[in-house]
Scaffold this motif. Structure first.
Motif, PDB file in Angstrom:
ATOM      1  N   UNK A   1       0.861  -1.184   0.000  1.00  0.00           N
ATOM      2  CA  UNK A   1       0.000   0.000   0.000  1.00  0.00           C
ATOM      3  C   UNK A   1       0.894   1.229   0.000  1.00  0.00           C
ATOM      4  N   UNK A   2       0.578   2.165  -0.872  1.00  0.00           N
ATOM      5  CA  UNK A   2       1.341   3.412  -0.941  1.00  0.00           C
ATOM      6  C   UNK A   2       0.393   4.600  -0.859  1.00  0.00           C
ATOM      7  N   UNK A   3       0.850   5.624  -0.163  1.00  0.00           N
ATOM      8  CA  UNK A   3       0.093   6.856  -0.056  1.00  0.00           C
ATOM      9  C   UNK A   3       0.960   7.983  -0.587  1.00  0.00           C
ATOM     10  N   UNK A   4       0.368   8.850  -1.363  1.00  0.00           N
ATOM     11  CA  UNK A   4       1.085   9.991  -1.913  1.00  0.00           C
ATOM     12  C   UNK A   4       0.322  11.262  -1.592  1.00  0.00           C
ATOM     13  N   UNK A   5       0.931  12.094  -0.773  1.00  0.00           N
ATOM     14  CA  UNK A   5       0.325  13.368  -0.394  1.00  0.00           C
ATOM     15  C   UNK A   5       0.824  14.466  -1.318  1.00  0.00           C
ATOM     16  N   UNK A   6      -0.060  15.395  -1.626  1.00  0.00           N
ATOM     17  CA  UNK A   6       0.302  16.529  -2.472  1.00  0.00           C
ATOM     18  C   UNK A   6      -0.631  17.691  -2.175  1.00  0.00           C
ATOM     19  N   UNK A   7      -0.298  18.844  -2.750  1.00  0.00           N
ATOM     20  CA  UNK A   7      -1.172  19.999  -2.640  1.00  0.00           C
ATOM     21  C   UNK A   7      -0.702  21.093  -1.713  1.00  0.00           C
ATOM     22  N   UNK A   8       0.406  20.882  -1.038  1.00  0.00           N
ATOM     23  CA  UNK A   8       0.918  21.917  -0.158  1.00  0.00           C
ATOM     24  C   UNK A   8       1.438  23.110  -0.932  1.00  0.00           C
ATOM     25  N   UNK A   9       1.756  24.171  -0.193  1.00  0.00           N
ATOM     26  CA  UNK A   9       2.295  25.360  -0.828  1.00  0.00           C
ATOM     27  C   UNK A   9       2.329  26.525   0.133  1.00  0.00           C
TER      28      UNK A   9
END
Length: 128
Positions: A1-9
């Protein structure tokens, strides 16, 4: 299982961001997806949680009314919509999957012990 977080800034105080946590290798039906944040020198803190077992959405007291967690089953993705951001929201945000598919009630504190899988962090900076 892999989780990929994104959307920061980088966002100004009062602004908004939406974080995404893309899950691969498992469906969202079997894991409670949590968002955590951490500032250097401070303990990691639970921010929000989505429970697939009962649909519960939980929030830390500090973000209640400003953050909203949601999920898109078709995209196997959990989102964290953040509005009215404050400088104290600045942190690295992580998503994590708990194979115990329940969440503590809103207002609780939790630190991520026992999470089964973690994504990489995404930096959120709230500053003028």
């Amino acid at each position: 299982v892999q989780l990929q977080a994104s959307g920061g800034g980088l966002v100004q105080p009062g602004g908004s961001l939406r974080l995404s946590c893309k899950v691969s290798g498992a469906t969202l039906d079997y894991y409670a997806i949590n968002w955590f944040r951490q500032v250097p020198g401070k303990e990691r803190e639970g921010v929000s949680c989505y429970s697939p077992s009962d649909g519960r959405k939980s929030y830390a007291h500090s973000v209640q009314g400003r953050f909203t967690i949601s999920r898109d089953n078709a995209r196997n993705t959990v989102y964290l919509q953040m509005i009215s951001l404050k400088p104290e929201d600045t942190a690295v945000y992580y998503c994590a999957a708990d194979d115990v598919p329940t969440c503590l009630p809103s207002g609780s504190t939790w630190d991520g012990d026992g999470m089964e899988f973690w994504g990489q962090g995404t930096q959120v900076t709230v500053s003028s």
